[in-house]
Design a protein around this motif. Structure first.
Motif, PDB file in Angstrom:
ATOM      1  N   THR A  13      -6.830  10.129  -5.874  1.00  0.00           N
ATOM      2  CA  THR A  13      -6.878  10.159  -4.415  1.00  0.00           C
ATOM      3  C   THR A  13      -8.198   9.590  -3.910  1.00  0.00           C
ATOM      4  O   THR A  13      -8.217   8.756  -3.006  1.00  0.00           O
ATOM      5  CB  THR A  13      -6.684  11.601  -3.901  1.00  0.00           C
ATOM      6  N   VAL A  14      -9.297  10.014  -4.513  1.00  0.00           N
ATOM      7  CA  VAL A  14     -10.618   9.552  -4.084  1.00  0.00           C
ATOM      8  C   VAL A  14     -10.747   8.038  -4.298  1.00  0.00           C
ATOM      9  O   VAL A  14     -11.206   7.314  -3.405  1.00  0.00           O
ATOM     10  CB  VAL A  14     -11.736  10.326  -4.822  1.00  0.00           C
ATOM     11  N   VAL A  15     -10.319   7.546  -5.447  1.00  0.00           N
ATOM     12  CA  VAL A  15     -10.405   6.112  -5.734  1.00  0.00           C
ATOM     13  C   VAL A  15      -9.533   5.315  -4.768  1.00  0.00           C
ATOM     14  O   VAL A  15      -9.953   4.277  -4.253  1.00  0.00           O
ATOM     15  CB  VAL A  15     -10.021   5.819  -7.201  1.00  0.00           C
ATOM     16  N   GLU A  16      -8.330   5.796  -4.501  1.00  0.00           N
ATOM     17  CA  GLU A  16      -7.446   5.086  -3.570  1.00  0.00           C
ATOM     18  C   GLU A  16      -8.025   5.064  -2.155  1.00  0.00           C
ATOM     19  O   GLU A  16      -7.985   4.032  -1.486  1.00  0.00           O
ATOM     20  CB  GLU A  16      -6.052   5.713  -3.559  1.00  0.00           C
ATOM     21  N   ARG A  18     -11.115   5.144  -1.351  1.00  0.00           N
ATOM     22  CA  ARG A  18     -12.302   4.284  -1.340  1.00  0.00           C
ATOM     23  C   ARG A  18     -11.948   2.804  -1.507  1.00  0.00           C
ATOM     24  O   ARG A  18     -12.423   1.963  -0.759  1.00  0.00           O
ATOM     25  CB  ARG A  18     -13.259   4.727  -2.456  1.00  0.00           C
ATOM     26  N   HIS A  19     -11.111   2.486  -2.492  1.00  0.00           N
ATOM     27  CA  HIS A  19     -10.918   1.086  -2.863  1.00  0.00           C
ATOM     28  C   HIS A  19      -9.615   0.464  -2.364  1.00  0.00           C
ATOM     29  O   HIS A  19      -9.524  -0.759  -2.316  1.00  0.00           O
ATOM     30  CB  HIS A  19     -11.029   0.920  -4.377  1.00  0.00           C
ATOM     31  N   ILE A  20      -8.648   1.259  -2.007  1.00  0.00           N
ATOM     32  CA  ILE A  20      -7.408   0.702  -1.460  1.00  0.00           C
ATOM     33  C   ILE A  20      -7.415   0.828   0.057  1.00  0.00           C
ATOM     34  O   ILE A  20      -7.123  -0.125   0.769  1.00  0.00           O
ATOM     35  CB  ILE A  20      -6.171   1.374  -2.091  1.00  0.00           C
ATOM     36  N   ASP A  21      -7.778   2.007   0.542  1.00  0.00           N
ATOM     37  CA  ASP A  21      -7.825   2.228   1.990  1.00  0.00           C
ATOM     38  C   ASP A  21      -9.161   1.805   2.601  1.00  0.00           C
ATOM     39  O   ASP A  21      -9.303   1.798   3.821  1.00  0.00           O
ATOM     40  CB  ASP A  21      -7.555   3.701   2.314  1.00  0.00           C
ATOM     41  N   CYS A  22     -10.144   1.476   1.752  1.00  0.00           N
ATOM     42  CA  CYS A  22     -11.476   0.997   2.173  1.00  0.00           C
ATOM     43  C   CYS A  22     -12.178   1.959   3.130  1.00  0.00           C
ATOM     44  O   CYS A  22     -12.800   1.553   4.114  1.00  0.00           O
ATOM     45  CB  CYS A  22     -11.363  -0.396   2.804  1.00  0.00           C
ATOM     46  N   GLU A  26     -18.122   9.156   3.960  1.00  0.00           N
ATOM     47  CA  GLU A  26     -18.100  10.272   4.909  1.00  0.00           C
ATOM     48  C   GLU A  26     -16.662  10.615   5.306  1.00  0.00           C
ATOM     49  O   GLU A  26     -16.298  11.784   5.428  1.00  0.00           O
ATOM     50  CB  GLU A  26     -18.920   9.933   6.158  1.00  0.00           C
ATOM     51  N   ARG A  27     -15.842   9.589   5.514  1.00  0.00           N
ATOM     52  CA  ARG A  27     -14.445   9.798   5.906  1.00  0.00           C
ATOM     53  C   ARG A  27     -13.643  10.411   4.761  1.00  0.00           C
ATOM     54  O   ARG A  27     -12.807  11.276   4.974  1.00  0.00           O
ATOM     55  CB  ARG A  27     -13.829   8.463   6.343  1.00  0.00           C
TER      56      ARG A  27
END
Length: 79
Positions: A13-16, A18-22, A26-27
């Protein structure tokens, strides 16, 4: 793909996010209701999981050798 390398879990979830949803860190923290340090623990664990994947190791080696890694695109993605 990320789906093959990382099972559904908080790490993924965290990777997605950060890197998919950009999303900014903080968000991400707000969305998963965790502190930045806790999110970093999950993110680093995700990187460890991904890097233990054989295909990911091959991509890293190619990158380090200055080669352009073969990245799955719409044209060469398996059906």
């Amino acid at each position: 793909s990320l789906h093959d390398a990382l099972p559904i879990c908080m790490e993924r979830t965290v990777v997605e996010l950060r890197h998919i949803d950009c999303k900014k860190w903080e968000r991400i923290c707000k969305e998963v209701h965790m502190s930045r340090s806790r999110v970093n623990v999950y993110y680093n664990a995700a990187l460890d999981i991904i890097l233990s994947n054989a295909r990911a190791q091959k991509l890293v080696q190619e990158f380090e050798q200055g080669q352009t890694p073969e990245i799955c695109t719409e044209k060469n993605r398996p059906s």
